[in-house]
Design a protein around this motif. Structure first.
Motif, PDB file in Angstrom:
ATOM      1  N   ALA A  69      10.076 -29.080  42.002  1.00  0.00           N
ATOM      2  CA  ALA A  69      10.858 -29.821  42.997  1.00  0.00           C
ATOM      3  C   ALA A  69      12.277 -29.896  42.450  1.00  0.00           C
ATOM      4  CB  ALA A  69      10.274 -31.210  43.218  1.00  0.00           C
ATOM      5  N   VAL A  70      13.196 -29.263  43.129  1.00  0.00           N
ATOM      6  CA  VAL A  70      14.557 -29.067  42.635  1.00  0.00           C
ATOM      7  C   VAL A  70      15.487 -30.121  43.215  1.00  0.00           C
ATOM      8  CG1 VAL A  70      16.472 -27.418  42.585  1.00  0.00           C
ATOM      9  CG2 VAL A  70      14.113 -26.602  42.415  1.00  0.00           C
ATOM     10  N   ALA A  71      16.381 -30.646  42.385  1.00  0.00           N
ATOM     11  CA  ALA A  71      17.396 -31.588  42.869  1.00  0.00           C
ATOM     12  C   ALA A  71      18.251 -30.901  43.926  1.00  0.00           C
ATOM     13  CB  ALA A  71      18.258 -32.079  41.710  1.00  0.00           C
ATOM     14  N   PRO A  89       8.242 -18.025  45.956  1.00  0.00           N
ATOM     15  CA  PRO A  89       9.095 -18.308  47.102  1.00  0.00           C
ATOM     16  C   PRO A  89       9.914 -19.579  46.861  1.00  0.00           C
ATOM     17  CG  PRO A  89       6.915 -19.161  47.541  1.00  0.00           C
ATOM     18  CD  PRO A  89       6.869 -18.497  46.174  1.00  0.00           C
ATOM     19  N   VAL A  90      11.016 -19.679  47.544  1.00  0.00           N
ATOM     20  CA  VAL A  90      11.826 -20.899  47.564  1.00  0.00           C
ATOM     21  C   VAL A  90      11.672 -21.494  48.958  1.00  0.00           C
ATOM     22  CG1 VAL A  90      14.147 -21.884  47.430  1.00  0.00           C
ATOM     23  CG2 VAL A  90      13.472 -20.043  45.860  1.00  0.00           C
ATOM     24  N   VAL A  91      11.225 -22.732  49.009  1.00  0.00           N
ATOM     25  CA  VAL A  91      10.981 -23.406  50.275  1.00  0.00           C
ATOM     26  C   VAL A  91      12.006 -24.522  50.436  1.00  0.00           C
ATOM     27  CG1 VAL A  91       9.308 -24.700  51.663  1.00  0.00           C
ATOM     28  CG2 VAL A  91       8.515 -22.893  50.104  1.00  0.00           C
ATOM     29  N   TRP A  92      12.739 -24.496  51.535  1.00  0.00           N
ATOM     30  CA  TRP A  92      13.681 -25.560  51.855  1.00  0.00           C
ATOM     31  C   TRP A  92      12.961 -26.528  52.780  1.00  0.00           C
ATOM     32  CZ3 TRP A  92      18.325 -24.874  55.689  1.00  0.00           C
ATOM     33  CH2 TRP A  92      18.994 -26.095  55.843  1.00  0.00           C
ATOM     34  N   ASP A 137      13.374 -18.803  51.134  1.00  0.00           N
ATOM     35  CA  ASP A 137      12.504 -17.795  51.739  1.00  0.00           C
ATOM     36  C   ASP A 137      11.796 -18.372  52.962  1.00  0.00           C
ATOM     37  OD1 ASP A 137      12.771 -15.678  49.676  1.00  0.00           O
ATOM     38  OD2 ASP A 137      11.880 -17.226  48.400  1.00  0.00           O
ATOM     39  N   LEU A 138      11.710 -19.686  53.011  1.00  0.00           N
ATOM     40  CA  LEU A 138      11.002 -20.376  54.078  1.00  0.00           C
ATOM     41  C   LEU A 138      11.670 -21.722  54.293  1.00  0.00           C
ATOM     42  CD1 LEU A 138       8.404 -20.611  55.898  1.00  0.00           C
ATOM     43  CD2 LEU A 138       7.292 -21.665  53.912  1.00  0.00           C
ATOM     44  N   VAL A 139      11.836 -22.115  55.549  1.00  0.00           N
ATOM     45  CA  VAL A 139      12.358 -23.430  55.907  1.00  0.00           C
ATOM     46  C   VAL A 139      11.284 -24.146  56.706  1.00  0.00           C
ATOM     47  CG1 VAL A 139      14.177 -24.715  57.109  1.00  0.00           C
ATOM     48  CG2 VAL A 139      14.714 -22.513  56.028  1.00  0.00           C
TER      49      VAL A 139
END
Length: 162
Positions: A69-71, A89-92, A137-139
């Motif tokens: 969980a990224v700041a 993946p990076v999920v927003w 990669d995904l929102v």
């Protein structure tokens, strides 16, 4: 963004996958002995951002698979954006300003929300949207998707090879 559900979704995804979950706020506090709010008050925004960047690097350095969980402010740093963009993946976890403000107000570790939380979220989302979009990669809209629903979406993406 704070209030988007990073911790709730991260824990739920870890439970569903058995993967390790680490939260940027916890990594910052473990490394510095201070919360992000305390760092901001005592040493200023640069010190807080440096600690968040170091926490991102520490989280991404853990043996995979790991959920980090990224700041939200890490996207402001070009090097951190490059680190994130290199991961998959990076999920927003997106939510409108009104939803984020309602969820996040009252948490003592959120220094940006002391005055007008909804206005802060509106400005910040507008400023950071292109940065989040560049690395995601995904929102997933967490205003309309529960943490368990987000986990289902992410697991579906992972099983599809994304």
């Amino acid at each position: 963004m704070m209030g988007s559900g990073k911790s709730s979704v991260g824990r739920a995804l870890a439970g569903a996958t058995g993967w390790e979950f680490v939260d940027n706020d916890a990594l910052v506090e473990r490394a510095t002995g201070r919360t992000a709010r305390e760092l901001l008050a005592e040493r200023g925004e640069d010190a807080m951002r440096d600690a968040e960047s170091a926490a991102l690097h520490a989280g991404l350095s853990l043996p995979p698979p790991v959920i980090v969980a990224v700041a939200a402010g890490t996207v402001l740093d070009p090097d951190d954006r490059a680190r994130l963009a290199a991961e998959e993946p990076v999920v927003w976890l997106y939510a409108p300003a009104s939803v984020l403000a309602a969820r996040a107000v009252g948490s003592s570790h959120r220094p940006w929300l002391d005055d007008d939380p909804e206005a802060w979220f509106e400005r910040t989302i507008e400023e950071r949207r292109p940065l989040y979009e560049a690395v995601a990669d995904l929102v997933v809209d967490t205003a309309v998707t529960s943490p368990d629903g987000v986990v289902e979406v992410v697991l579906g993406m992972l099983s599809a090879g994304g």
